[in-house]
Design a protein around this motif. Structure first.
Motif, mmCIF file in Angstrom:
data_model
loop_
_atom_site.group_PDB
_atom_site.id
_atom_site.type_symbol
_atom_site.label_atom_id
_atom_site.label_comp_id
_atom_site.label_asym_id
_atom_site.label_seq_id
_atom_site.Cartn_x
_atom_site.Cartn_y
_atom_site.Cartn_z
ATOM 1 N N THR A 147 -2.439 -0.930 -3.694
ATOM 2 C CA THR A 147 -3.015 0.331 -4.153
ATOM 3 C C THR A 147 -2.202 1.502 -3.621
ATOM 4 O O THR A 147 -1.224 1.310 -2.893
ATOM 5 C CB THR A 147 -4.502 0.436 -3.737
ATOM 6 O OG1 THR A 147 -5.115 1.460 -4.507
ATOM 7 C CG2 THR A 147 -4.663 0.706 -2.259
ATOM 8 N N LEU A 200 -3.197 1.072 8.040
ATOM 9 C CA LEU A 200 -3.277 0.459 6.714
ATOM 10 C C LEU A 200 -2.564 -0.893 6.698
ATOM 11 O O LEU A 200 -3.071 -1.866 6.137
ATOM 12 C CB LEU A 200 -2.669 1.377 5.647
ATOM 13 C CG LEU A 200 -3.527 2.547 5.194
ATOM 14 C CD1 LEU A 200 -2.695 3.549 4.410
ATOM 15 C CD2 LEU A 200 -4.719 2.078 4.383
ATOM 16 N N SER A 208 -4.673 -3.431 8.511
ATOM 17 C CA SER A 208 -6.039 -3.618 8.025
ATOM 18 C C SER A 208 -6.182 -4.938 7.267
ATOM 19 O O SER A 208 -5.319 -5.318 6.476
ATOM 20 C CB SER A 208 -6.434 -2.470 7.094
ATOM 21 O OG SER A 208 -7.723 -2.691 6.568
ATOM 22 N N GLN A 248 -7.499 9.457 -4.120
ATOM 23 C CA GLN A 248 -6.682 8.716 -5.070
ATOM 24 C C GLN A 248 -6.757 9.457 -6.386
ATOM 25 O O GLN A 248 -7.833 9.763 -6.857
ATOM 26 C CB GLN A 248 -7.193 7.281 -5.235
ATOM 27 C CG GLN A 248 -7.007 6.444 -3.986
ATOM 28 C CD GLN A 248 -7.574 5.052 -4.153
ATOM 29 O OE1 GLN A 248 -8.771 4.884 -4.073
ATOM 30 N NE2 GLN A 248 -6.710 4.074 -4.381
ATOM 31 N N CYS A 252 -2.706 5.808 -2.223
ATOM 32 C CA CYS A 252 -3.641 6.879 -1.874
ATOM 33 C C CYS A 252 -2.890 8.057 -1.265
ATOM 34 O O CYS A 252 -1.749 7.931 -0.825
ATOM 35 C CB CYS A 252 -4.724 6.366 -0.923
ATOM 36 S SG CYS A 252 -4.109 5.674 0.616
ATOM 37 N N THR A 306 0.876 -1.174 0.000
ATOM 38 C CA THR A 306 0.000 0.000 0.000
ATOM 39 C C THR A 306 0.909 1.218 0.000
ATOM 40 O O THR A 306 1.739 1.367 0.901
ATOM 41 C CB THR A 306 -0.914 0.043 1.237
ATOM 42 O OG1 THR A 306 -1.668 -1.163 1.300
ATOM 43 C CG2 THR A 306 -1.856 1.230 1.178
ATOM 44 N N ASN A 322 -9.537 -4.031 0.035
ATOM 45 C CA ASN A 322 -9.442 -2.869 -0.848
ATOM 46 C C ASN A 322 -8.225 -1.991 -0.570
ATOM 47 O O ASN A 322 -7.878 -1.140 -1.389
ATOM 48 C CB ASN A 322 -10.710 -2.027 -0.779
ATOM 49 C CG ASN A 322 -10.926 -1.394 0.572
ATOM 50 O OD1 ASN A 322 -10.966 -2.091 1.593
ATOM 51 N ND2 ASN A 322 -11.064 -0.089 0.615
ATOM 52 N N VAL A 323 -7.553 -2.156 0.572
ATOM 53 C CA VAL A 323 -6.387 -1.321 0.861
ATOM 54 C C VAL A 323 -5.083 -2.004 0.454
ATOM 55 O O VAL A 323 -4.005 -1.475 0.694
ATOM 56 C CB VAL A 323 -6.325 -0.880 2.346
ATOM 57 C CG1 VAL A 323 -7.568 -0.116 2.731
ATOM 58 C CG2 VAL A 323 -6.077 -2.044 3.275
ATOM 59 N N PHE A 338 -11.060 4.263 5.305
ATOM 60 C CA PHE A 338 -10.475 3.390 4.285
ATOM 61 C C PHE A 338 -11.518 2.734 3.388
ATOM 62 O O PHE A 338 -11.175 2.160 2.358
ATOM 63 C CB PHE A 338 -9.662 2.271 4.943
ATOM 64 C CG PHE A 338 -8.517 2.739 5.808
ATOM 65 C CD1 PHE A 338 -7.976 4.004 5.691
ATOM 66 C CD2 PHE A 338 -7.983 1.890 6.760
ATOM 67 C CE1 PHE A 338 -6.920 4.421 6.493
ATOM 68 C CE2 PHE A 338 -6.923 2.282 7.559
ATOM 69 C CZ PHE A 338 -6.386 3.555 7.431
ATOM 70 N N ILE A 388 -11.491 3.318 -0.501
ATOM 71 C CA ILE A 388 -10.239 3.200 -1.252
ATOM 72 C C ILE A 388 -10.405 2.142 -2.341
ATOM 73 O O ILE A 388 -10.917 1.061 -2.097
ATOM 74 C CB ILE A 388 -9.062 2.837 -0.318
ATOM 75 C CG1 ILE A 388 -8.777 3.990 0.647
ATOM 76 C CG2 ILE A 388 -7.813 2.500 -1.129
ATOM 77 C CD1 ILE A 388 -7.705 3.682 1.683
#
Length: 137
Positions: A86, A75, A78, A55, A88, A30, A82-83, A125, A128
């Motif tokens: 990626t 993060l 988590s 994002q 952000c 991440t 979805n995190v 989050f 995201i």
């Protein structure tokens, strides 16, 4: 131009991370792009309700080192899918501004930008987008 050189090197680093993890089962990354590091007199953690995540790299802003560290840990811990894999951006909600014209030519227009807020990290989050790269969209 110095700005182009910095942006190019940041991009190369992110692509390198993405490529390194693309074929590794069970591993993920991440990328957290904090705004300018703002050091208030008391470098306290303001928490999720003071933060905004986007994002697309079309906004700029400030955030403290304490909140960047807290979000990075949240993060990393988590379990939300979805995190993973990626990138952000992170800013204080009250310190977000559009990217200045010097950087704008390197970035998208931001017309479809989702600005994420939450009272908890899970809420912050939630929106995201996984596997998101603003240059691939």
């Amino acid at each position: 131009m110095a700005v182009a050189g910095i942006m190019t090197q940041k991009r190369r680093g992110e692509v390198g991370v993405r490529d390194a993890y693309s074929n590794q089962s069970g591993s993920s990354y991440t990328i957290l792009r904090p705004g300018g590091l703002d050091e208030p007199k008391q470098n306290i953690i303001q928490g999720p309700s003071a933060l905004e995540i986007t994002q697309g790299d079309v906004l700029a802003g400030f955030v403290s080192r304490a909140d960047v560290a807290e979000v990075a840990v949240e993060l990393a811990l988590s379990s939300a899918p979805n995190v993973k894999n990626t990138a952000c951006e992170l800013y204080y909600r009250n310190k977000v501004v559009p990217v200045d014209k010097g950087f704008k030519k390197y970035l998208k227009d931001g017309a479809d930008l989702d600005r994420l807020y939450g009272k908890s990290y899970d809420e912050l989050f939630q929106g995201i987008k996984p596997n998101y790269d603003y240059l691939d969209t």
